[in-house]
Design an enzyme around this catalytic site. Structure first.
Site, mmCIF file in Angstrom:
data_model
loop_
_atom_site.group_PDB
_atom_site.id
_atom_site.type_symbol
_atom_site.label_atom_id
_atom_site.label_comp_id
_atom_site.label_asym_id
_atom_site.label_seq_id
_atom_site.Cartn_x
_atom_site.Cartn_y
_atom_site.Cartn_z
ATOM 1 N N TYR A 266 -0.411 1.136 13.804
ATOM 2 C CA TYR A 266 0.249 2.093 12.929
ATOM 3 C C TYR A 266 -0.068 3.509 13.404
ATOM 4 C CZ TYR A 266 -1.528 -1.591 9.629
ATOM 5 O OH TYR A 266 -1.939 -2.743 9.005
ATOM 6 N N LYS B 188 4.417 6.292 7.905
ATOM 7 C CA LYS B 188 3.886 5.320 8.861
ATOM 8 C C LYS B 188 4.954 4.933 9.879
ATOM 9 C CE LYS B 188 0.756 3.158 5.504
ATOM 10 N NZ LYS B 188 0.407 1.899 4.804
ATOM 11 N N ASP C 93 -6.431 -6.036 -2.767
ATOM 12 C CA ASP C 93 -5.020 -6.327 -2.997
ATOM 13 C C ASP C 93 -4.834 -7.335 -4.129
ATOM 14 O OD1 ASP C 93 -4.269 -4.539 -1.061
ATOM 15 O OD2 ASP C 93 -3.997 -6.046 0.510
ATOM 16 N N HIS D 96 0.824 -1.205 0.000
ATOM 17 C CA HIS D 96 0.000 0.000 0.000
ATOM 18 C C HIS D 96 0.862 1.261 0.000
ATOM 19 C CE1 HIS D 96 -3.130 -2.671 2.246
ATOM 20 N NE2 HIS D 96 -3.212 -2.820 0.934
#
Length: 200
Positions: A132, A72, A169, A62
């Site tokens: 995250y 992140k 995905d 991603h």
């Protein structure tokens, strides 16, 4: 807490120092000052996310369009995941290069990746949790993916795991397709964004 840059520039692994006794364990899993020593100022937390994954769940690769992109900071408080960072910045000297970090709750580590880099992980144990901290909030129109099984990426997924991917995905383009469609960020866009965030 010790920090080292990965094979992908602007991505770092942080080895954390747990403190334990008969009551259990305590870990400082994020320190803004330590991270800033490596990347400079500019990592602002806009949102915190948490996922729980069965063994074999594979999430990614991603990334978010730049600007603003999405940096992140990734930590695994329970279970084990193989975390993967991929350089998706067109024009980067390390375009297409990846690096991996094993995030294991028994030997705590974290990973930081800057805007423009791709992120994926596979859970190696049932109930693996990943937390995250991200620099921008969720914006579906600006978030994209590259297929994690793309042979060009040749990511080192473990051979003994049966993978489970989301429909999104599974439908993601290859690296070449994403580049041809103009989805990938450029190194120039990312560099300008880094300089903006760090006040250069």
């Amino acid at each position: 807490m010790q920090i080292r840059e990965l094979a992908v520039p602007d991505a770092y692994a942080l080895d954390l120092l747990p403190h334990g006794d008969a009551r259990g364990r305590f870990t400082e899993w994020f320190r803004a000052d330590v991270l800033a020593e490596a990347i400079g100022p500019g990592f602002r937390i806009a949102q915190a996310n948490h996922s729980v994954s069965a063994r074999g769940a594979l999430r990614g690769v991603h990334f978010a369009s730049v600007p603003p992109g999405q940096a992140k900071y990734v930590y695994c408080p329970a279970g084990t995941v193989l975390d993967v960072v991929v350089d998706l910045r067109v024009g980067s000297p390390t375009f297409g290069v990846h690096d991996t970090v094993l995030l294991d709750s028994e030997q705590p580590r974290a990973v930081y990746l800057a805007e423009g880099l791709g992120h994926a992980f596979v859970s190696l144990a049932d109930g693996s949790s990943v937390t995250y901290l991200v620099s921008t909030g969720y914006s579906p129109g600006r978030e994209f993916g590259v297929h994690p099984m793309d042979p060009e990426l040749d990511l080192p997924w473990p051979a003994d795991v049966e993978f489970e991917l989301s429909a999104k995905d599974l439908a993601a383009p290859t690296l070449a397709e994403a580049r041809a469609q103009g989805l990938l960020p450029t190194m120039a866009q990312c560099t300008a964004r880094y300089e903006e965030l760090r006040g250069s």
